[in-house]
Design an enzyme around this catalytic site. Structure first.
Site, PDB file in Angstrom:
ATOM      1  N   ASP A   1       2.828  -3.710   8.379  1.00 27.62           N
ATOM      2  CA  ASP A   1       1.574  -3.004   8.129  1.00 27.62           C
ATOM      3  C   ASP A   1       0.450  -4.011   8.344  1.00 27.62           C
ATOM      4  O   ASP A   1       0.213  -4.876   7.507  1.00 27.62           O
ATOM      5  CB  ASP A   1       1.577  -2.463   6.691  1.00 27.62           C
ATOM      6  CG  ASP A   1       0.223  -1.933   6.241  1.00 27.62           C
ATOM      7  OD1 ASP A   1      -0.731  -1.927   7.044  1.00 27.62           O
ATOM      8  OD2 ASP A   1       0.114  -1.534   5.069  1.00 27.62           O
TER       9      ASP A   1
ATOM     10  N   GLN B   1      -4.826  -4.463   7.034  1.00 24.03           N
ATOM     11  CA  GLN B   1      -5.794  -5.420   6.508  1.00 24.03           C
ATOM     12  C   GLN B   1      -5.900  -6.678   7.357  1.00 24.03           C
ATOM     13  O   GLN B   1      -6.964  -7.312   7.409  1.00 24.03           O
ATOM     14  CB  GLN B   1      -5.412  -5.809   5.070  1.00 24.03           C
ATOM     15  CG  GLN B   1      -5.472  -4.674   4.068  1.00 24.03           C
ATOM     16  CD  GLN B   1      -6.869  -4.099   3.917  1.00 24.03           C
ATOM     17  OE1 GLN B   1      -7.868  -4.772   4.133  1.00 24.03           O
ATOM     18  NE2 GLN B   1      -6.938  -2.831   3.538  1.00 24.03           N
TER      19      GLN B   1
ATOM     20  N   LYS C   1     -10.739   0.248  10.288  1.00 17.71           N
ATOM     21  CA  LYS C   1     -10.908  -1.008   9.552  1.00 17.71           C
ATOM     22  C   LYS C   1     -11.345  -2.134  10.486  1.00 17.71           C
ATOM     23  O   LYS C   1     -11.761  -3.199  10.023  1.00 17.71           O
ATOM     24  CB  LYS C   1      -9.616  -1.390   8.844  1.00 17.71           C
ATOM     25  CG  LYS C   1      -9.183  -0.408   7.753  1.00 17.71           C
ATOM     26  CD  LYS C   1      -7.947  -0.896   7.034  1.00 17.71           C
ATOM     27  CE  LYS C   1      -7.317   0.174   6.166  1.00 17.71           C
ATOM     28  NZ  LYS C   1      -8.146   0.578   5.021  1.00 17.71           N
TER      29      LYS C   1
ATOM     30  N   HIS D   1       0.860  -1.184   0.000  1.00 15.47           N
ATOM     31  CA  HIS D   1       0.000   0.000   0.000  1.00 15.47           C
ATOM     32  C   HIS D   1       0.898   1.237   0.000  1.00 15.47           C
ATOM     33  O   HIS D   1       2.012   1.218   0.522  1.00 15.47           O
ATOM     34  CB  HIS D   1      -0.869  -0.027   1.260  1.00 15.47           C
ATOM     35  CG  HIS D   1      -1.947   1.002   1.328  1.00 15.47           C
ATOM     36  ND1 HIS D   1      -1.677   2.319   1.656  1.00 15.47           N
ATOM     37  CD2 HIS D   1      -3.286   0.927   1.152  1.00 15.47           C
ATOM     38  CE1 HIS D   1      -2.817   2.998   1.665  1.00 15.47           C
ATOM     39  NE2 HIS D   1      -3.808   2.183   1.356  1.00 15.47           N
TER      40      HIS D   1
ATOM     41  N   CYS E   1      -4.850   2.719  -3.887  1.00 17.32           N
ATOM     42  CA  CYS E   1      -3.693   3.217  -3.130  1.00 17.32           C
ATOM     43  C   CYS E   1      -2.510   2.263  -3.249  1.00 17.32           C
ATOM     44  O   CYS E   1      -1.765   2.050  -2.289  1.00 17.32           O
ATOM     45  CB  CYS E   1      -4.049   3.447  -1.661  1.00 17.32           C
ATOM     46  SG  CYS E   1      -5.271   4.739  -1.400  1.00 17.32           S
TER      47      CYS E   1
END
Length: 376
Positions: free
Chosen positions: A174, A177, A200, A113, A334
């Site tokens: 990261d 997600q 999220k 991302h 993105c």
């Protein structure tokens, strides 16, 4: 499950397939946020009146809940940020500026991302570093998504960490997600930093979590000054508070922090295993559509599917689906370098949340087929 989300009572026709971008909010989270502002508002850490003490207690309770959610060893390893993007930028600006020097390498792939690519690119340009796609003896930092936002691939973080440690590199994950869908154990992963966003995970926007190993945080300088991040201020010098307060300058986003606890509690208490079943059914039928290509072929992926259709522009498709009250993501997601590797400028992404149903998947497939016929 849909009954727990007020938006679906207001809009029962809505099929929301964009949870990878941001998830809808359950009533428990909305209540936690509104109750704080309506009935319990007070600042944190700075006063002894009852409202302030209660706010501070709830604020600290969220930090402990986040520690348990990630299975971090110490509560002091949990830093409140404005989200994943803010957390990754913070690591770049604090740890990166302090520990990296010209000629060092940062391992980051084209599949990340933008939030896990641009900060490292900016740092590399500032300090004369080199971005590389693979770990080498000169690698000092590895930046990697636990679960990608385009293909949904779930990376073997523990294996990546072991390879990074062989050359003395740290690993920044990261988790934007992954956090809503996977059980996260940062001690088992042994990563140095792990970041994710509240919004999220069914929580409010504007708040996120950065986990950092205690030994790293204690040696990192703050990048913002003021408020509770200080220990002592004189005209000549300022000394800083111990982590995590050292990194939380100014009056924090108190209400959203408190509501984040409700969101994490919601995630832990509710089973979301049906999300993967929905993706499996969706992809089975998508493969029956001529000219449709699903991006990525990893056997280990989360509940999202990104695809392109020959002769159909993603924006046109998303617009027609929106007219049928179906919300999907379209565009570059993105992740422009990642899409470019597939020869694309834009794509369509369907991503599932805890509120989605099999009936919605079949309704989507029906409307998708109609839209393809119109657009070709």
């Amino acid at each position: 499950m849909r009954k727990l989300f007020p938006i679906f009572e207001k809009h029962p026709e809505l099929i929301y397939f964009d949870s990878a971008a941001t998830a809808q909010k359950p009533k428990s989270v909305i209540d936690a946020l509104t109750n704080f502002y309506a009935e319990e508002y007070g600042t944190v850490h700075r006063a002894i009146y009852k409202g302030s003490l209660l706010a501070t207690e709830k604020y600290n309770a969220t930090r402990e809940t986040a520690r348990k959610f990630l299975n971090a060893k110490h509560t002091e390893e949990i830093v409140f940020t404005r989200g994943t993007t803010d957390a990754l930028n913070f690591v770049a600006l604090s740890w990166g500026r302090t520990h990296l020097k010209a000629g060092d390498e940062i391992c980051v792939s084209e599949n990340e991302h933008h939030s896990n690519f641009v900060p490292w690119q900016m740092l590399a340009q500032e300090k004369g570093l080199k971005l590389v796609p693979e770990i080498t003896p000169r690698t000092k930092l590895v930046a990697v998504a636990h679960m990608t936002n385009v293909t949904g691939e779930i990376r073997p973080i523990a294996d990546i960490v072991r390879e990074a440690k062989k050359v003395g590199a740290i690993v920044v994950v990261d988790g934007a997600q992954a956090a809503p869908h996977l059980k996260i154990d940062v001690q088992a992963l042994d990563c140095d930093f792990y970041a994710f966003s509240s919004h999220k995970c069914y929580g409010p926007t504007g708040i996120g979590i950065l986990y950092g190993k205690k030994e790293h945080l204690e040696l990192m300088p703050p990048i913002y000054g003021g408020g509770d991040m200080i220990h002592r201020v004189t005209l000549d010098k300022t000394t800083y508070a111990a982590p995590p307060l050292r990194f939380e300058a100014g009056t924090p986003n108190i209400g959203s922090v408190i509501a984040l606890k409700a969101a994490l509690d919601f995630l832990v208490e509710n089973d979301a295993s049906q999300e993967q079943e929905l993706r499996t059914v969706l992809e089975k039928h998508l493969r029956e559509i001529d000219g449709l290509r699903i991006l990525g072929d990893s056997p280990n992926k989360g509940p999202l599917t990104t695809f392109s259709i020959d002769g159909v522009h993603p924006l046109d498709m998303a617009t027609l689906l929106d007219l049928k009250n179906i919300a999907v993501r379209s565009g570059h997601l993105c992740a422009q370098p990642c899409l470019k590797s597939f020869g694309l400028e834009a794509a369509i992404r369907v991503s599932f949340g805890i509120y989605n149903t099999l009936e919605e998947v079949y309704r989507f497939l029906e409307e998708l087929g109609k839209a393809v016929d119109k657009l070709r």
